[in-house]
Design a protein around this motif. Structure first.
Motif, PDB file in Angstrom:
ATOM      1  N   VAL A  20       0.840  -1.202   0.000  1.00 33.20           N
ATOM      2  CA  VAL A  20       0.000   0.000   0.000  1.00 33.20           C
ATOM      3  C   VAL A  20       0.874   1.251   0.000  1.00 33.20           C
ATOM      4  O   VAL A  20       0.612   2.210  -0.744  1.00 33.20           O
ATOM      5  N   ILE A  21       1.919   1.248   0.820  1.00 37.02           N
ATOM      6  CA  ILE A  21       2.824   2.391   0.874  1.00 37.02           C
ATOM      7  C   ILE A  21       3.533   2.569  -0.458  1.00 37.02           C
ATOM      8  O   ILE A  21       3.689   3.701  -0.945  1.00 37.02           O
ATOM      9  N   TRP A  22       3.950   1.477  -1.087  1.00 38.73           N
ATOM     10  CA  TRP A  22       4.610   1.586  -2.392  1.00 38.73           C
ATOM     11  C   TRP A  22       3.661   2.122  -3.447  1.00 38.73           C
ATOM     12  O   TRP A  22       4.074   2.902  -4.319  1.00 38.73           O
ATOM     13  N   ILE A  23       2.397   1.731  -3.378  1.00 36.58           N
ATOM     14  CA  ILE A  23       1.408   2.269  -4.313  1.00 36.58           C
ATOM     15  C   ILE A  23       1.224   3.766  -4.081  1.00 36.58           C
ATOM     16  O   ILE A  23       1.118   4.556  -5.042  1.00 36.58           O
ATOM     17  N   LEU A  24       1.198   4.173  -2.824  1.00 35.78           N
ATOM     18  CA  LEU A  24       1.068   5.599  -2.501  1.00 35.78           C
ATOM     19  C   LEU A  24       2.283   6.390  -2.978  1.00 35.78           C
ATOM     20  O   LEU A  24       2.145   7.524  -3.447  1.00 35.78           O
ATOM     21  N   ILE A  25       3.471   5.798  -2.850  1.00 39.76           N
ATOM     22  CA  ILE A  25       4.674   6.461  -3.352  1.00 39.76           C
ATOM     23  C   ILE A  25       4.578   6.642  -4.862  1.00 39.76           C
ATOM     24  O   ILE A  25       4.916   7.707  -5.401  1.00 39.76           O
ATOM     25  N   ALA A  26       4.110   5.597  -5.549  1.00 39.42           N
ATOM     26  CA  ALA A  26       3.956   5.683  -7.000  1.00 39.42           C
ATOM     27  C   ALA A  26       2.973   6.792  -7.381  1.00 39.42           C
ATOM     28  O   ALA A  26       3.235   7.588  -8.304  1.00 39.42           O
ATOM     29  N   ALA A  27       1.852   6.850  -6.671  1.00 37.78           N
ATOM     30  CA  ALA A  27       0.855   7.892  -6.944  1.00 37.78           C
ATOM     31  C   ALA A  27       1.428   9.273  -6.663  1.00 37.78           C
ATOM     32  O   ALA A  27       1.172  10.233  -7.408  1.00 37.78           O
ATOM     33  N   ALA A  28       2.221   9.383  -5.593  1.00 34.96           N
ATOM     34  CA  ALA A  28       2.826  10.665  -5.239  1.00 34.96           C
ATOM     35  C   ALA A  28       3.818  11.120  -6.300  1.00 34.96           C
ATOM     36  O   ALA A  28       3.884  12.309  -6.641  1.00 34.96           O
ATOM     37  N   VAL A  29       4.596  10.186  -6.846  1.00 38.39           N
ATOM     38  CA  VAL A  29       5.571  10.527  -7.889  1.00 38.39           C
ATOM     39  C   VAL A  29       4.853  11.021  -9.138  1.00 38.39           C
ATOM     40  O   VAL A  29       5.260  12.014  -9.754  1.00 38.39           O
ATOM     41  N   ILE A  30       3.784  10.334  -9.501  1.00 37.14           N
ATOM     42  CA  ILE A  30       3.008  10.749 -10.674  1.00 37.14           C
ATOM     43  C   ILE A  30       2.457  12.161 -10.464  1.00 37.14           C
ATOM     44  O   ILE A  30       2.551  13.022 -11.349  1.00 37.14           O
ATOM     45  N   PHE A  31       1.908  12.402  -9.281  1.00 44.30           N
ATOM     46  CA  PHE A  31       1.300  13.704  -8.992  1.00 44.30           C
ATOM     47  C   PHE A  31       2.343  14.819  -8.974  1.00 44.30           C
ATOM     48  O   PHE A  31       2.158  15.862  -9.623  1.00 44.30           O
ATOM     49  N   THR A  32       3.439  14.617  -8.239  1.00 45.57           N
ATOM     50  CA  THR A  32       4.439  15.684  -8.107  1.00 45.57           C
ATOM     51  C   THR A  32       5.141  15.965  -9.439  1.00 45.57           C
ATOM     52  O   THR A  32       5.444  17.126  -9.750  1.00 45.57           O
ATOM     53  N   THR A  33       5.386  14.922 -10.229  1.00 44.08           N
ATOM     54  CA  THR A  33       6.062  15.132 -11.515  1.00 44.08           C
ATOM     55  C   THR A  33       5.158  15.898 -12.474  1.00 44.08           C
ATOM     56  O   THR A  33       5.609  16.808 -13.186  1.00 44.08           O
ATOM     57  N   TRP A  34       3.889  15.543 -12.501  1.00 41.73           N
ATOM     58  CA  TRP A  34       2.942  16.255 -13.374  1.00 41.73           C
ATOM     59  C   TRP A  34       2.779  17.710 -12.931  1.00 41.73           C
ATOM     60  O   TRP A  34       2.753  18.613 -13.764  1.00 41.73           O
ATOM     61  N   MET A  35       2.686  17.930 -11.620  1.00 40.42           N
ATOM     62  CA  MET A  35       2.555  19.294 -11.118  1.00 40.42           C
ATOM     63  C   MET A  35       3.810  20.116 -11.391  1.00 40.42           C
ATOM     64  O   MET A  35       3.733  21.311 -11.686  1.00 40.42           O
ATOM     65  N   SER A  36       4.968  19.466 -11.288  1.00 39.05           N
ATOM     66  CA  SER A  36       6.218  20.184 -11.563  1.00 39.05           C
ATOM     67  C   SER A  36       6.278  20.579 -13.040  1.00 39.05           C
ATOM     68  O   SER A  36       6.835  21.635 -13.379  1.00 39.05           O
ATOM     69  N   LYS A  37       5.707  19.751 -13.915  1.00 48.77           N
ATOM     70  CA  LYS A  37       5.659  20.110 -15.329  1.00 48.77           C
ATOM     71  C   LYS A  37       4.802  21.366 -15.539  1.00 48.77           C
ATOM     72  O   LYS A  37       5.192  22.291 -16.263  1.00 48.77           O
ATOM     73  N   LEU A  38       3.636  21.396 -14.886  1.00 48.04           N
ATOM     74  CA  LEU A  38       2.755  22.558 -15.012  1.00 48.04           C
ATOM     75  C   LEU A  38       3.409  23.813 -14.441  1.00 48.04           C
ATOM     76  O   LEU A  38       3.333  24.896 -15.046  1.00 48.04           O
ATOM     77  N   ASP A  39       4.061  23.674 -13.292  1.00 52.23           N
ATOM     78  CA  ASP A  39       4.741  24.820 -12.678  1.00 52.23           C
ATOM     79  C   ASP A  39       5.871  25.323 -13.564  1.00 52.23           C
ATOM     80  O   ASP A  39       6.067  26.547 -13.703  1.00 52.23           O
ATOM     81  N   THR A  40       6.619  24.397 -14.150  1.00 51.60           N
ATOM     82  CA  THR A  40       7.733  24.785 -15.019  1.00 51.60           C
ATOM     83  C   THR A  40       7.240  25.514 -16.250  1.00 51.60           C
ATOM     84  O   THR A  40       7.836  26.514 -16.695  1.00 51.60           O
ATOM     85  N   GLN A  41       6.139  25.036 -16.821  1.00 49.05           N
ATOM     86  CA  GLN A  41       5.570  25.704 -17.993  1.00 49.05           C
ATOM     87  C   GLN A  41       5.139  27.124 -17.660  1.00 49.05           C
ATOM     88  O   GLN A  41       5.378  28.056 -18.439  1.00 49.05           O
ATOM     89  N   ASP A  42       4.517  27.307 -16.499  1.00 46.37           N
ATOM     90  CA  ASP A  42       4.081  28.643 -16.092  1.00 46.37           C
ATOM     91  C   ASP A  42       5.269  29.567 -15.867  1.00 46.37           C
ATOM     92  O   ASP A  42       5.236  30.747 -16.253  1.00 46.37           O
ATOM     93  N   LEU A  43       6.323  29.042 -15.259  1.00 42.06           N
ATOM     94  CA  LEU A  43       7.511  29.858 -14.995  1.00 42.06           C
ATOM     95  C   LEU A  43       8.195  30.265 -16.291  1.00 42.06           C
ATOM     96  O   LEU A  43       8.663  31.400 -16.430  1.00 42.06           O
ATOM     97  N   ASN A  44       8.260  29.333 -17.228  1.00 44.79           N
ATOM     98  CA  ASN A  44       8.910  29.643 -18.499  1.00 44.79           C
ATOM     99  C   ASN A  44       8.144  30.702 -19.291  1.00 44.79           C
ATOM    100  O   ASN A  44       8.744  31.533 -19.966  1.00 44.79           O
ATOM    101  N   LYS A  45       6.809  30.657 -19.214  1.00 44.11           N
ATOM    102  CA  LYS A  45       5.993  31.633 -19.935  1.00 44.11           C
ATOM    103  C   LYS A  45       6.175  33.041 -19.367  1.00 44.11           C
ATOM    104  O   LYS A  45       6.087  34.032 -20.078  1.00 44.11           O
ATOM    105  N   GLU A  46       6.404  33.129 -18.065  1.00 37.85           N
ATOM    106  CA  GLU A  46       6.483  34.440 -17.424  1.00 37.85           C
ATOM    107  C   GLU A  46       7.900  34.754 -16.963  1.00 37.85           C
ATOM    108  O   GLU A  46       8.103  35.590 -16.078  1.00 37.85           O
TER     109      GLU A  46
END
Length: 283
Positions: A20-46
């Motif tokens: 269960v913890i490993w599944i949560l880690i996997a979900a967390a990695v997916i979430f943080t990586t996707w969010m970091s992509k969105l944040d990076t795109q916003d920073l690059n635009k501005e």
């Protein structure tokens, strides 16, 4: 002792919370990586309009903040590297939070279920049960961090469409130093769970450790020590959580040695104290 280790490893791989913890880690990695992509795109635009703000943010990221903040060290216009992601997630103790939750659950499971009474009287030294548990947790910590790294590499390619490693030498030094520090923190939480004999309280303290809430206590100690004349003393610099948060991306020999020493002192000390307390406890 070997049979105890086999028993704990068997128990670890058979318990549902491991996966269960490993599944949560996997979900967390997916979430943080996707969010970091969105944040990076916003920073690059501005980037052109926010050069001043980005420099202020980079300075503030070096300060110790309460709570948990996963912030990439990537500057606007640069490609996000695997090392950037690893640094952001490990120094913030985001991945550590999941590992600590498992450490508390695993360390207190046989005590809460009463199973420890069946095996406690069959061993010569009940303190060896703690050392066996520590070895099992070392394997779990290593596997969890390696699983995180593999998932991070995969999600980096999936989300960003490219794979840039960053400085591989510093990445390896940083990763394995953080692994030792994370393991020391796991042993501290194991000690808390066994000594307090309360899963709820131990879980709360472990979460506080991962979110720098103990910094409030450290600051009180710092004020007292400053009054004694040590003006530059910072207790946070000599704690496991402090070393995790402050370990630089390009750790030199001095930084690595200091981190290893802190991890060894706290890890060995926590295990020894736990083994002694548990060995004398009436179960």
């Amino acid at each position: 002792m070997l049979n105890m280790i086999k028993m704990d490893l068997y128990r670890m791989f058979r318990t549902k919370s491991t996966y269960v913890i490993w599944i949560l880690i996997a979900a967390a990695v997916i979430f943080t990586t996707w969010m970091s992509k969105l944040d990076t795109q916003d920073l690059n635009k501005e980037a052109l309009n926010q050069q001043t703000e980005s420099s202020v943010q980079s300075e503030e990221s070096e300060e110790i903040n309460l709570g948990m903040s996963v912030s990439l060290p990537t500057q606007p216009g640069e490609k996000v590297t695997v090392f950037d992601q690893v640094y952001a997630n490990l120094q913030s103790k985001f991945i550590a939070l999941f590992i600590l939750i498992f450490a508390v659950l695993f360390s207190s499971a046989d005590i809460n279920s009463g199973y420890i009474k069946n095996i406690g009287g069959q061993v010569k030294s009940r303190g060896n049960l703690i050392f066996s548990r520590a070895i099992a947790l070392f394997i779990y910590t290593g596997l969890s961090l390696c699983l995180y790294l593999i998932l991070q590499i995969v999600m980096q390619q999936v989300c960003f469409g490219y794979l840039v490693w960053g400085d591989k030498s510093n990445l390896l030094k940083y990763f394995f130093t953080q692994m030792l520090l994370h393991y020391a923190l796991v042993l501290i939480c194991m000690a808390i769970a066994v000594i307090l004999n309360s899963s709820v309280l131990s879980m709360a303290i472990s979460i506080c450790l991962s979110m720098n809430l103990m910094g409030l206590i450290y600051s009180v100690v710092d004020v007292f020590i400053h009054k004694l004349g040590a003006k530059n003393f910072q207790l946070f610099d000599y704690t496991v959580t402090g070393k995790i948060a402050l370990l630089p991306m390009a750790p030199g020999s001095k930084s690595i040695l200091a981190a290893v020493c802190v991890a060894a002192v706290f890890g060995i000390g926590a295990t020894a104290v736990t083994g002694r307390v548990f060995g004398k406890r009436d179960i």
